[in-house]
Design a protein around this motif. Structure first.
Motif, PDB file in Angstrom:
ATOM      1  N   ASP A 197      26.771  45.213  32.959  1.00 20.99           N
ATOM      2  CA  ASP A 197      27.110  44.529  34.202  1.00 20.99           C
ATOM      3  C   ASP A 197      27.322  45.615  35.264  1.00 20.99           C
ATOM      4  O   ASP A 197      28.420  46.158  35.407  1.00 20.99           O
ATOM      5  N   VAL A 198      26.256  45.938  36.001  1.00 25.53           N
ATOM      6  CA  VAL A 198      26.295  47.067  36.931  1.00 25.53           C
ATOM      7  C   VAL A 198      27.326  46.833  38.034  1.00 25.53           C
ATOM      8  O   VAL A 198      28.162  47.707  38.332  1.00 25.53           O
ATOM      9  N   LEU A 199      27.302  45.648  38.656  1.00 25.02           N
ATOM     10  CA  LEU A 199      28.241  45.368  39.734  1.00 25.02           C
ATOM     11  C   LEU A 199      29.683  45.394  39.229  1.00 25.02           C
ATOM     12  O   LEU A 199      30.570  45.982  39.858  1.00 25.02           O
ATOM     13  N   GLY A 200      29.919  44.764  38.092  1.00 28.84           N
ATOM     14  CA  GLY A 200      31.261  44.769  37.524  1.00 28.84           C
ATOM     15  C   GLY A 200      31.734  46.174  37.201  1.00 28.84           C
ATOM     16  O   GLY A 200      32.902  46.520  37.429  1.00 28.84           O
ATOM     17  N   VAL A 204      35.106  47.742  38.954  1.00 26.90           N
ATOM     18  CA  VAL A 204      36.296  48.095  38.181  1.00 26.90           C
ATOM     19  C   VAL A 204      36.514  49.607  38.169  1.00 26.90           C
ATOM     20  O   VAL A 204      37.659  50.082  38.257  1.00 26.90           O
ATOM     21  N   SER A 205      35.429  50.378  38.085  1.00 24.84           N
ATOM     22  CA  SER A 205      35.578  51.836  38.084  1.00 24.84           C
ATOM     23  C   SER A 205      36.101  52.318  39.433  1.00 24.84           C
ATOM     24  O   SER A 205      37.006  53.161  39.505  1.00 24.84           O
ATOM     25  N   GLY A 206      35.535  51.776  40.529  1.00 25.39           N
ATOM     26  CA  GLY A 206      36.002  52.153  41.853  1.00 25.39           C
ATOM     27  C   GLY A 206      37.434  51.710  42.103  1.00 25.39           C
ATOM     28  O   GLY A 206      38.240  52.451  42.685  1.00 25.39           O
ATOM     29  N   GLY A 207      37.779  50.507  41.655  1.00 26.45           N
ATOM     30  CA  GLY A 207      39.133  50.006  41.839  1.00 26.45           C
ATOM     31  C   GLY A 207      40.158  50.824  41.075  1.00 26.45           C
ATOM     32  O   GLY A 207      41.210  51.196  41.612  1.00 26.45           O
ATOM     33  N   LEU A 208      39.872  51.105  39.811  1.00 18.28           N
ATOM     34  CA  LEU A 208      40.788  51.922  39.017  1.00 18.28           C
ATOM     35  C   LEU A 208      40.886  53.332  39.575  1.00 18.28           C
ATOM     36  O   LEU A 208      41.974  53.938  39.578  1.00 18.28           O
ATOM     37  N   PHE A 209      39.762  53.867  40.064  1.00 14.84           N
ATOM     38  CA  PHE A 209      39.798  55.205  40.658  1.00 14.84           C
ATOM     39  C   PHE A 209      40.750  55.233  41.849  1.00 14.84           C
ATOM     40  O   PHE A 209      41.578  56.140  41.987  1.00 14.84           O
ATOM     41  N   GLY A 210      40.638  54.232  42.724  1.00 14.72           N
ATOM     42  CA  GLY A 210      41.499  54.198  43.902  1.00 14.72           C
ATOM     43  C   GLY A 210      42.968  54.125  43.531  1.00 14.72           C
ATOM     44  O   GLY A 210      43.799  54.880  44.061  1.00 14.72           O
ATOM     45  N   VAL A 211      43.313  53.251  42.595  1.00 13.76           N
ATOM     46  CA  VAL A 211      44.710  53.058  42.212  1.00 13.76           C
ATOM     47  C   VAL A 211      45.260  54.299  41.511  1.00 13.76           C
ATOM     48  O   VAL A 211      46.344  54.802  41.843  1.00 13.76           O
ATOM     49  N   VAL A 212      44.523  54.810  40.515  1.00  9.90           N
ATOM     50  CA  VAL A 212      45.024  55.961  39.750  1.00  9.90           C
ATOM     51  C   VAL A 212      45.052  57.219  40.626  1.00  9.90           C
ATOM     52  O   VAL A 212      45.984  58.021  40.545  1.00  9.90           O
ATOM     53  N   PHE A 213      44.034  57.396  41.485  1.00  9.24           N
ATOM     54  CA  PHE A 213      44.026  58.537  42.404  1.00  9.24           C
ATOM     55  C   PHE A 213      45.259  58.509  43.306  1.00  9.24           C
ATOM     56  O   PHE A 213      45.903  59.533  43.547  1.00  9.24           O
ATOM     57  N   ALA A 214      45.606  57.317  43.801  1.00 13.04           N
ATOM     58  CA  ALA A 214      46.792  57.197  44.647  1.00 13.04           C
ATOM     59  C   ALA A 214      48.053  57.546  43.872  1.00 13.04           C
ATOM     60  O   ALA A 214      48.918  58.283  44.353  1.00 13.04           O
ATOM     61  N   ALA A 240      40.361  43.220  43.166  1.00  9.17           N
ATOM     62  CA  ALA A 240      40.324  41.794  43.491  1.00  9.17           C
ATOM     63  C   ALA A 240      38.887  41.265  43.458  1.00  9.17           C
ATOM     64  O   ALA A 240      38.620  40.162  42.962  1.00  9.17           O
ATOM     65  N   ALA A 241      37.959  42.077  43.973  1.00  7.94           N
ATOM     66  CA  ALA A 241      36.542  41.688  43.913  1.00  7.94           C
ATOM     67  C   ALA A 241      36.055  41.641  42.472  1.00  7.94           C
ATOM     68  O   ALA A 241      35.238  40.780  42.103  1.00  7.94           O
ATOM     69  N   HIS A 245      34.464  38.526  40.583  1.00  9.65           N
ATOM     70  CA  HIS A 245      33.195  38.684  39.865  1.00  9.65           C
ATOM     71  C   HIS A 245      33.321  38.182  38.432  1.00  9.65           C
ATOM     72  O   HIS A 245      32.409  37.538  37.903  1.00  9.65           O
ATOM     73  N   GLY A 246      34.459  38.458  37.791  1.00  7.39           N
ATOM     74  CA  GLY A 246      34.669  38.005  36.419  1.00  7.39           C
ATOM     75  C   GLY A 246      34.800  36.508  36.295  1.00  7.39           C
ATOM     76  O   GLY A 246      34.628  35.954  35.203  1.00  7.39           O
ATOM     77  N   ILE A 247      35.121  35.840  37.410  1.00  3.89           N
ATOM     78  CA  ILE A 247      35.229  34.377  37.405  1.00  3.89           C
ATOM     79  C   ILE A 247      33.885  33.722  37.681  1.00  3.89           C
ATOM     80  O   ILE A 247      33.524  32.712  37.057  1.00  3.89           O
ATOM     81  N   THR A 248      33.110  34.292  38.605  1.00  3.43           N
ATOM     82  CA  THR A 248      31.905  33.617  39.095  1.00  3.43           C
ATOM     83  C   THR A 248      30.616  34.061  38.409  1.00  3.43           C
ATOM     84  O   THR A 248      29.659  33.290  38.343  1.00  3.43           O
ATOM     85  N   HIS A 249      30.563  35.297  37.888  1.00  7.38           N
ATOM     86  CA  HIS A 249      29.333  35.788  37.286  1.00  7.38           C
ATOM     87  C   HIS A 249      29.104  35.119  35.934  1.00  7.38           C
ATOM     88  O   HIS A 249      30.046  34.849  35.193  1.00  7.38           O
ATOM     89  N   HIS A 250      27.836  34.863  35.599  1.00  3.96           N
ATOM     90  CA  HIS A 250      27.557  34.128  34.365  1.00  3.96           C
ATOM     91  C   HIS A 250      27.798  34.970  33.122  1.00  3.96           C
ATOM     92  O   HIS A 250      28.091  34.440  32.049  1.00  3.96           O
ATOM     93  N   LYS A 251      27.700  36.299  33.221  1.00  6.37           N
ATOM     94  CA  LYS A 251      27.955  37.160  32.068  1.00  6.37           C
ATOM     95  C   LYS A 251      28.590  38.461  32.544  1.00  6.37           C
ATOM     96  O   LYS A 251      27.973  39.518  32.535  1.00  6.37           O
ATOM     97  N   PRO A 252      29.868  38.406  32.942  1.00  6.17           N
ATOM     98  CA  PRO A 252      30.514  39.587  33.511  1.00  6.17           C
ATOM     99  C   PRO A 252      30.968  40.568  32.428  1.00  6.17           C
ATOM    100  O   PRO A 252      31.058  40.225  31.245  1.00  6.17           O
ATOM    101  N   MET A 253      31.279  41.789  32.867  1.00 10.43           N
ATOM    102  CA  MET A 253      31.816  42.794  31.951  1.00 10.43           C
ATOM    103  C   MET A 253      33.104  42.305  31.291  1.00 10.43           C
ATOM    104  O   MET A 253      33.273  42.419  30.073  1.00 10.43           O
TER     105      MET A 253
END
Length: 482
Positions: A197-200, A204-214, A240-241, A245-253
């Motif tokens: 799941d490329v978008l997922g 998630v990688s970008g989101g975790l990076f932002g939080v952990v980096f902070a 949040a995105a 994505h995990g709610i709306t995508h048919h086969k999310p990560m």
């Protein structure tokens, strides 16, 4: 056939335990070597902090991605790739001649650890029969718990008596011995029809990076600093995105429907909160032993053994107990003991506190931590079907790492606001309220674990899992039709 299955499970335990030990050890092994690294390699205080944070950052951010790669292309294959990458980066770190190079290779170590850690748990689950998983997870948990807790002791001992280079060289022979074991003794497994799941993955990688980096920049720049606020806000938006994505995508990560499963939601919330309270508390108590007790890093690590050494004794017993009575009871009991141990420490902490008076708190925390590690992993893996165990392992590991990073940042901020390193009394003044916050976090983890259902029922959370042969609290259930 049964003997062959037992051998396969034993080899999987050897490989997963050793890999988990290396990854967990390197979370904290550098901390007690920082003064020596500064003298030998130079660099500012912030550079030294990044020798710790570079590993934490890549490790936490890429855990879910590492699990997804294994599900798609083969867990054993990528488990071996992760070990090889971690081993090579460890050798490069040992050979580093400058602080910038060391930071870079620590980041690569984190990438390798992020690949091999979630896959070690998935491979162990796949190789071990359900009725024996409690014992296997008990041993696995003991090894990982010991590595986390003795990291400062091993790092301090090697640096003090040999050389800081050996905190990295230590990984190399272990990794080289593991590679043929993984190749020839561990069975391959993957999720049928798994796709990346490329978008997922990006979200998630970008989101975790932002939080952990902070979070890893809080001690340097403060909670209101520009890079901290930017990281937290950007990370929160991306996460949040990812949820949407995990709610709306048919086969999310990571399908968000999994969080409707009380077992899955409860064990992940408990892991996040437990690591929040425990990592921050261990960090501050090690400073208390050195700053107030006057012990060297090695001496402080030795005096933590009533806490850290309990993993070797209690965790395998905890796994067997979980097989009998269910993981929920054992996990809740362990978290309650840890909360009590931290609260006791906060109550008795003074500048002239004797070591003997600390022993009850150390032992309560040691037993509690050992009771938590193994059954909580079994609960996470048994909360879903085999097709989703890879990403569940990555999610559980990622949330624990994020919780630990937040624990060090939040409790460290409380310590700085209420006390500091200026005197023994200032250390006590800062540590006491921080320990109360840590105890509260672990107590909330016990509440979250208590919400895990204990009734016996099959678990069906996705189309790939029509019926599971385990209960939600980790015990083996009778096969369908009996």
């Amino acid at each position: 056939m049964e003997q062959q299955a037992s051998r396969r499970a034993a080899w999987a335990l050897v490989a997963s335990g050793a890999a988990g030990f290396m990854a967990a050890l390197d979370n904290l092994v550098v901390t007690t070597a920082l003064p020596t690294l500064r003298r030998d390699l130079g660099g500012s205080l912030e550079d030294l902090e990044w020798t710790v944070s570079a590993y934490t950052l890549t490790y936490a951010v890429l855990l879910m991605f590492g699990a997804a790669l294994g599900d798609r292309f083969g867990r054993r294959r990528f488990f071996g790739i992760g070990i090889a990458l971690f081993t090579a980066a460890s050798a490069a770190a040992a050979l580093s001649s400058g602080i910038d190079a060391l930071i870079a290779f620590r980041a690569v170590q984190g990438v390798g650890a992020a690949i091999m850690t979630p896959l070690s748990l998935t491979l162990l689950t796949a190789a071990t029969p359900p009725e024996r998983r409690g014992t296997a997870f008990g041993i696995w948990g003991a090894i990982n718990g010991l590595a986390v807790a003795t990291g400062p002791l091993i790092g301090g001992g090697l640096t003090e008596h040999i050389s800081w280079h050996w905190i990295f060289w230590l990984n190399v022979p272990i990794g080289l011995l593991l590679l043929p074991v993984v190749r020839y003794r561990v069975a391959e497994s993957r999720t049928p029809d798994a796709r990346l799941d490329v978008l997922g993955t990006v979200l998630v990688s970008g989101g975790l990076f932002g939080v952990v980096f902070a979070v890893v920049n809080v001690n340097t720049h403060g909670w209101t600093g520009g890079r901290v606020l930017t990281g937290l806000i950007a990370g929160a938006v991306l996460l949040a995105a990812f949820v949407r994505h995990g709610i709306t995508h048919h086969k999310p990560m990571l399908p968000m429907r999994l969080f409707r499963n009380r077992a899955f939601a409860g064990v992940n919330a408990a892991g996040l909160l437990m690591f929040f309270g425990m990592f921050g508390s261990i960090f501050l108590l090690s400073q208390f032993l050195q700053g107030v007790g006057g012990y060297s890093p090695t001496e402080a690590g030795l005096r933590m053994l009533p806490w850290t050494g309990m993993s070797l004794i209690v965790a395998p017993l905890a796994g067997r107990l979980a097989d009998r009575v269910g993981g929920r009871v054992v996990v809740v009991s362990g978290l309650a003991l840890q909360a009590a141990g931290l609260a006791y420490y906060a109550l008795v902490l003074t500048a002239d506190l004797s070591y003997v008076a600390q022993l009850p708190a150390l032992m309560l925390n040691g037993v509690g931590m050992a009771l938590f590690f193994a059954p909580s992993s079994a609960l996470a893996m048994s909360s879903v079907g085999p097709a989703e165990q890879g990403i569940v392992s990555g999610t559980n590991s990622a949330l624990r790492e994020v919780g630990g990073a937040f624990g060090v940042a939040v409790l460290g901020s409380v310590f700085s606001a209420r006390g500091g390193f200026g005197s023994p009394q200032a250390i006590v003044d800062g540590t006491t309220p921080a320990l109360w916050i840590g105890a509260t976090g672990v107590a909330l983890a016990a509440v979250a674990a208590a919400l895990i259902p204990r009734r016996r029922r099959p678990v069906a959370v996705g189309p790939a899992t029509a019926r599971a042969t385990e209960t939600v609290d980790g015990r083996a259930a009778a096969p369908a039709g009996r």
